[in-house]
Design an enzyme around this catalytic site. Structure first.
Site, PDB file in Angstrom:
ATOM      1  N   CYS A 189      -3.972  -1.820   6.222  1.00 18.95           N
ATOM      2  CA  CYS A 189      -3.536  -3.166   5.809  1.00 18.95           C
ATOM      3  C   CYS A 189      -2.644  -3.845   6.852  1.00 18.95           C
ATOM      4  O   CYS A 189      -2.323  -5.024   6.715  1.00 18.95           O
ATOM      5  CB  CYS A 189      -2.830  -3.097   4.462  1.00 18.95           C
ATOM      6  SG  CYS A 189      -3.884  -2.412   3.196  1.00 18.95           S
ATOM      7  N   HIS A 247       1.028  -9.268   3.670  1.00 16.73           N
ATOM      8  CA  HIS A 247      -0.169  -8.576   3.192  1.00 16.73           C
ATOM      9  C   HIS A 247      -0.184  -8.655   1.665  1.00 16.73           C
ATOM     10  O   HIS A 247       0.803  -8.348   0.999  1.00 16.73           O
ATOM     11  CB  HIS A 247      -0.149  -7.121   3.683  1.00 16.73           C
ATOM     12  CG  HIS A 247      -1.148  -6.274   2.970  1.00 16.73           C
ATOM     13  ND1 HIS A 247      -2.463  -6.658   2.846  1.00 16.73           N
ATOM     14  CD2 HIS A 247      -1.021  -5.094   2.309  1.00 16.73           C
ATOM     15  CE1 HIS A 247      -3.101  -5.732   2.155  1.00 16.73           C
ATOM     16  NE2 HIS A 247      -2.252  -4.779   1.811  1.00 16.73           N
ATOM     17  N   ASN A 288      -6.061  -6.966  -3.237  1.00 22.21           N
ATOM     18  CA  ASN A 288      -5.679  -6.476  -1.918  1.00 22.21           C
ATOM     19  C   ASN A 288      -6.953  -6.271  -1.084  1.00 22.21           C
ATOM     20  O   ASN A 288      -7.721  -5.353  -1.348  1.00 22.21           O
ATOM     21  CB  ASN A 288      -4.915  -5.160  -2.108  1.00 22.21           C
ATOM     22  CG  ASN A 288      -4.548  -4.472  -0.811  1.00 22.21           C
ATOM     23  OD1 ASN A 288      -5.061  -4.817   0.255  1.00 22.21           O
ATOM     24  ND2 ASN A 288      -3.676  -3.495  -0.891  1.00 22.21           N
TER      25      ASN A 288
HETATM   26  N1  ACO Z   1      -3.334   0.271 -16.255  1.00 24.53           N
HETATM   27  C1  ACO Z   1      -2.455   0.749 -17.169  1.00 24.53           C
HETATM   28  N2  ACO Z   1      -1.529   1.676 -16.880  1.00 24.53           N
HETATM   29  C2  ACO Z   1      -1.483   2.116 -15.607  1.00 24.53           C
HETATM   30  C3  ACO Z   1      -2.361   1.658 -14.596  1.00 24.53           C
HETATM   31  C4  ACO Z   1      -3.323   0.700 -14.977  1.00 24.53           C
HETATM   32  N3  ACO Z   1      -4.205   0.184 -14.088  1.00 24.53           N
HETATM   33  N4  ACO Z   1      -2.071   2.279 -13.435  1.00 24.53           N
HETATM   34  C5  ACO Z   1      -1.033   3.103 -13.685  1.00 24.53           C
HETATM   35  N5  ACO Z   1      -0.673   3.012 -14.995  1.00 24.53           N
HETATM   36  C6  ACO Z   1       0.385   3.693 -15.696  1.00 24.53           C
HETATM   37  C7  ACO Z   1       0.792   4.970 -15.010  1.00 24.53           C
HETATM   38  O1  ACO Z   1      -0.033   6.036 -15.436  1.00 24.53           O
HETATM   39  C8  ACO Z   1       2.221   5.127 -15.470  1.00 24.53           C
HETATM   40  O2  ACO Z   1       2.205   5.646 -16.773  1.00 24.53           O
HETATM   41  P1  ACO Z   1       3.344   6.711 -17.206  1.00 24.53           P
HETATM   42  O3  ACO Z   1       4.647   5.945 -17.089  1.00 24.53           O
HETATM   43  O4  ACO Z   1       2.943   7.038 -18.600  1.00 24.53           O
HETATM   44  O5  ACO Z   1       3.240   7.830 -16.227  1.00 24.53           O
HETATM   45  C9  ACO Z   1       2.726   3.676 -15.570  1.00 24.53           C
HETATM   46  O6  ACO Z   1       1.550   2.861 -15.647  1.00 24.53           O
HETATM   47  C10 ACO Z   1       3.578   3.247 -14.417  1.00 24.53           C
HETATM   48  O7  ACO Z   1       2.928   3.629 -13.208  1.00 24.53           O
HETATM   49  P2  ACO Z   1       3.537   3.314 -11.787  1.00 24.53           P
HETATM   50  O8  ACO Z   1       2.639   3.882 -10.727  1.00 24.53           O
HETATM   51  O9  ACO Z   1       4.982   3.670 -11.764  1.00 24.53           O
HETATM   52  O10 ACO Z   1       3.427   1.723 -11.807  1.00 24.53           O
HETATM   53  P3  ACO Z   1       4.070   0.710 -10.817  1.00 24.53           P
HETATM   54  O11 ACO Z   1       4.897  -0.261 -11.525  1.00 24.53           O
HETATM   55  O12 ACO Z   1       4.661   1.380  -9.593  1.00 24.53           O
HETATM   56  O13 ACO Z   1       2.799  -0.102 -10.301  1.00 24.53           O
HETATM   57  C11 ACO Z   1       1.350  -0.188  -8.382  1.00 24.53           C
HETATM   58  C12 ACO Z   1       1.753   0.581  -9.631  1.00 24.53           C
HETATM   59  C13 ACO Z   1       0.820  -1.535  -8.825  1.00 24.53           C
HETATM   60  C14 ACO Z   1       0.245   0.586  -7.654  1.00 24.53           C
HETATM   61  C15 ACO Z   1       2.576  -0.388  -7.455  1.00 24.53           C
HETATM   62  O14 ACO Z   1       3.234   0.855  -7.310  1.00 24.53           O
HETATM   63  C16 ACO Z   1       2.217  -0.912  -6.097  1.00 24.53           C
HETATM   64  O15 ACO Z   1       1.826  -2.047  -5.955  1.00 24.53           O
HETATM   65  N6  ACO Z   1       2.415  -0.109  -5.025  1.00 24.53           N
HETATM   66  C17 ACO Z   1       2.192  -0.564  -3.666  1.00 24.53           C
HETATM   67  C18 ACO Z   1       0.756  -0.523  -3.290  1.00 24.53           C
HETATM   68  C19 ACO Z   1       0.590  -1.144  -1.906  1.00 24.53           C
HETATM   69  O16 ACO Z   1       1.382  -1.983  -1.521  1.00 24.53           O
HETATM   70  N7  ACO Z   1      -0.389  -0.774  -1.124  1.00 24.53           N
HETATM   71  C20 ACO Z   1      -0.467  -1.446   0.180  1.00 24.53           C
HETATM   72  C21 ACO Z   1      -1.221  -0.786   1.103  1.00 24.53           C
HETATM   73  S1  ACO Z   1      -2.909  -0.632   0.691  1.00 24.53           S
HETATM   74  C22 ACO Z   1      -3.692  -0.028   2.149  1.00 24.53           C
HETATM   75  O17 ACO Z   1      -3.090   0.187   3.161  1.00 24.53           O
HETATM   76  C23 ACO Z   1      -5.142   0.269   2.096  1.00 24.53           C
END
Ligand code: ACO
Length: 357
Positions: A137, A279, A309
């Site tokens: 990314c 990004h 993304n």
């Molecule tokens: N729907 C419902 N629930 C979900 C989903 C979903 N799609 N995905 C995860 N959950 C649940 C999890 O299981 C977890 O449940 P639990 O609390 O019972 O264990 C809960 O939601 C919270 O999960 P987290 O992973 O803590 O959620 P978070 O608020 O961190 O959001 C996310 C997740 C959106 C992936 C976030 O962490 C994020 O955006 N991270 C950065 C990603 C990024 O920037 N990538 C860039 C590079 S990509 C590249 O280089 C190719």
């Protein structure tokens, strides 16, 4: 002005005398003069996803800001990259044979040996040397900064920089924590040698391989015997795995830091920035970065609501939409920052378009 065939004399600051040009004065300037983009007609919205995995529109929108993503059904990476490149070249008032070099930032090539030469052929950019650059990314930012070096040294005058990815090919469609995030697309810009000063005001690129395990699309192979005495490893790529929380933490700490460094290098303060294009990973990351830099939210350009993304495509796709809408105009100061797998991150600050035209 150094050009093809010129001999560049490197003169240390200390021995610089009257009438002798410094290295900075000898370097050619760079201007980003146009953009283009390409998206896929097939749309997958949050409700569609809630029928595939255990998720909901509400969860995806509130945690990420994404509502829909466009995913490729029949377009190859080369098709998307070519379409974006064609538009960027046309918007620059140029034709493909005017292009000296094509850098294709992608992590999802059609061919592991490189897709850029195929894009060059599809475009009819017969004079251009073309190669792929992989930095996930951060790919577009790294490719833009790489292109600028070739122009600054006077080797090339017009470079097409494309960011294109089809991550839908490598998403685990049964993993709700990653499949809701990604979409496919392509964006491109034309960078041109500028005889009226340098409009790339600063850049910075960083990598930290110690955090590589946080986001992977790994090769997994098995040992295979060839003949009676030799062994090789053969296999393929698996699916995207990500520790979302770790990547989130990394992004909100490293992206403001790298932007601050580039602002410092460019002798600018955040209020001078007209538009911030990060990004497009997560709306919460975009807003946290803007807040840390004291940049008002209305200066944030975001389209992840529509596309998700799109990896290396996300910055040029958002840039091109903002240019097409008339939001970004001649002379505007734009800060871009990419971050992602590697882990890698980087930023560039540039002034949009020809100032004198
Ligand atoms: N729907 C419902 N629930 C979900 C989903 C979903 N799609 N995905 C995860 N959950 C649940 C999890 O299981 C977890 O449940 P639990 O609390 O019972 O264990 C809960 O939601 C919270 O999960 P987290 O992973 O803590 O959620 P978070 O608020 O961190 O959001 C996310 C997740 C959106 C992936 C976030 O962490 C994020 O955006 N991270 C950065 C990603 C990024 O920037 N990538 C860039 C590079 S990509 C590249 O280089 C190719």
């Amino acid at each position: 002005m150094p050009n093809r065939g010129s001999i560049i004399l490197f003169i240390a600051d200390g021995v610089q005398g009257k009438g002798v040009k410094s290295l900075a004065q000898l370097q050619t300037g760079v201007t980003v003069i146009s953009s283009g983009s390409a998206t896929c007609p097939q749309i997958l919205d949050n409700n569609d996803l809630s029928r595939i995995v255990d998720t909901s529109d509400e969860w995806i929108r509130t945690r990420t800001g994404i509502t829909r993503r466009h995913i490729s059904a029949s377009q190859s990476l080369c098709d998307l990259a070519t379409a974006a490149g064609e538009k960027a070249i046309a918007n620059a008032g140029l034709t493909p044979p005017d292009i000296d070099m094509i850098i294709l930032a992608t992590s999802t090539p059609d061919d592991l040996f490189g897709t850029a030469p195929k894009v060059q052929a599809s475009l009819g950019a017969e004079r251009a040397v073309a190669f792929d650059l992989t930095a996930a990314c951060s790919g577009f930012v790294f490719a833009l900064n790489t292109a600028c070096q070739y122009i600054r040294t006077g080797v090339y005058r017009r470079i097409l920089v494309i960011g294109a990815d089809c991550l839908s090919r490598w998403v685990d469609w049964s993993d709700r924590s990653t499949c809701v995030l990604f979409g496919d697309g392509a964006g491109a810009v034309v960078c041109q040698a500028s005889d009226e000063g340098d409009n790339i005001l600063g850049f910075e690129m960083c990598s930290d391989g110690r955090l590589n395990h946080c986001l992977n699309l790994p090769f997994v192979g098995q040992e295979k015997k060839i003949g009676s005495r030799h062994r090789v490893i053969q296999g393929g790529y698996t699916k995207i795995t990500m520790n979302g929380r770790e990547v989130y933490r990394f992004a909100v700490s490293k992206v403001p830091e790298v932007l601050e460094k580039v602002l410092y290098k460019a002798d600018l303060t955040p209020e001078k920035i007209d538009w911030l294009i990060l990004h497009q990973a997560n709306q919460r990351i975009l807003e946290a970065v803007a807040e840390r830099l004291n940049i008002p939210k209305w200066k944030l350009i975001a389209n992840l609501n529509e596309y998700g993304n799109t990896s290396a495509a996300s910055i040029p796709l958002a840039l091109d939409e903002a240019v097409a809408k008339g939001q970004i105009r001649q002379g505007h100061l734009i800060a871009i920052a990419g971050f992602g797998a590697g882990l890698t991150w980087g930023a560039t600050i540039f002034r949009w378009g020809h100032l004198s035209s």
